[in-house]
Design a protein around this motif. Sequence first.
Motif, short mmCIF file in Angstrom:
data_model
loop_
_atom_site.label_atom_id
_atom_site.label_comp_id
_atom_site.label_asym_id
_atom_site.label_seq_id
_atom_site.Cartn_x
_atom_site.Cartn_y
_atom_site.Cartn_z
N VAL A 1 -2.40 -4.12 -0.77
CA VAL A 1 -3.69 -3.93 -1.42
C VAL A 1 -3.73 -4.74 -2.71
O VAL A 1 -2.70 -4.97 -3.36
CB VAL A 1 -3.97 -2.44 -1.72
N PRO B 1 -8.10 -3.43 0.12
CA PRO B 1 -7.10 -3.64 1.18
C PRO B 1 -7.15 -5.08 1.65
O PRO B 1 -8.23 -5.65 1.85
CB PRO B 1 -7.56 -2.69 2.29
N ALA C 1 0.83 -1.21 0.00
CA ALA C 1 0.00 0.00 0.00
C ALA C 1 0.86 1.26 0.00
O ALA C 1 0.47 2.30 -0.55
CB ALA C 1 -0.93 0.00 1.21
#
Lengths: 150, 94
Positions: free
Chosen positions: B87, B80, B54
């Motif tokens: 992610v 997520p 992420a």
Amino acid sequence: MADHVSEQIIAAAVAALTGLATTGARVYDSRVHPLQDAEVAAGALLVDQGDESDETLSIGADRLVEREMELLVVAKVKQTASYRATINQIRKEVEVQIAQDDTLGGKCKYINPRRGELELAGDGEKPVASYTMVFSVVYVTALNAPDISL
Amino acid sequence: VALTEDLAPFFDTAYGFAVAATYDGASPVSVIFDNAYLEQLGIAGTGPVALVRASQVAADPTGKTLAIGAQTYLIRNVRPMDDGAVVLLNLQEQ
């Protein structure tokens, strides 16, 4: 004995819908397996039959039966943009073609558009769109001769 | 509890599971790419997805591009995974 009139109607519809500007020869009769990319290309049509309701018009062993069959014409598109616009272009071409001979060469009394449903999906590598056109096809046969359209 | 493991080995393009990619036209990232069979509305195809840390993409990277090899994808959705350190990007071919 010839095919049941419903089968004759499907065959006539497939013939009439083959060669349209957008879908070309990509017309598939009673397709049960997934279409591959090359089979969809710029657009494809699936043709099949749906429900049918019958009404008796006379009495006797050879009494007449008026049948109302659903003709299903499903437009399929797989492309990154303008998928709904292409679906509606295909719908236009199909409806114009059907209206040019709404008895399918005398196989039925008439065909009318009845309803339609748009489905979209965007989880794959390209968006896909599917539009099911349901046409109402009215034809008449004798009870004992379902292969002859009257 | 937030995951504190070092994720780098998983995203190592030489010895891990990842491949090199370019995010948003310029940023090199490493992603774990998958492109499994997916049938939609009676049409065969694939569902390209990429796992990425992420921290290597924007909080909402939808609409940005991800180039993997010769193919450029548009990021269509972000999921997520677990605590959000990684992610999953849903991709669409451009």
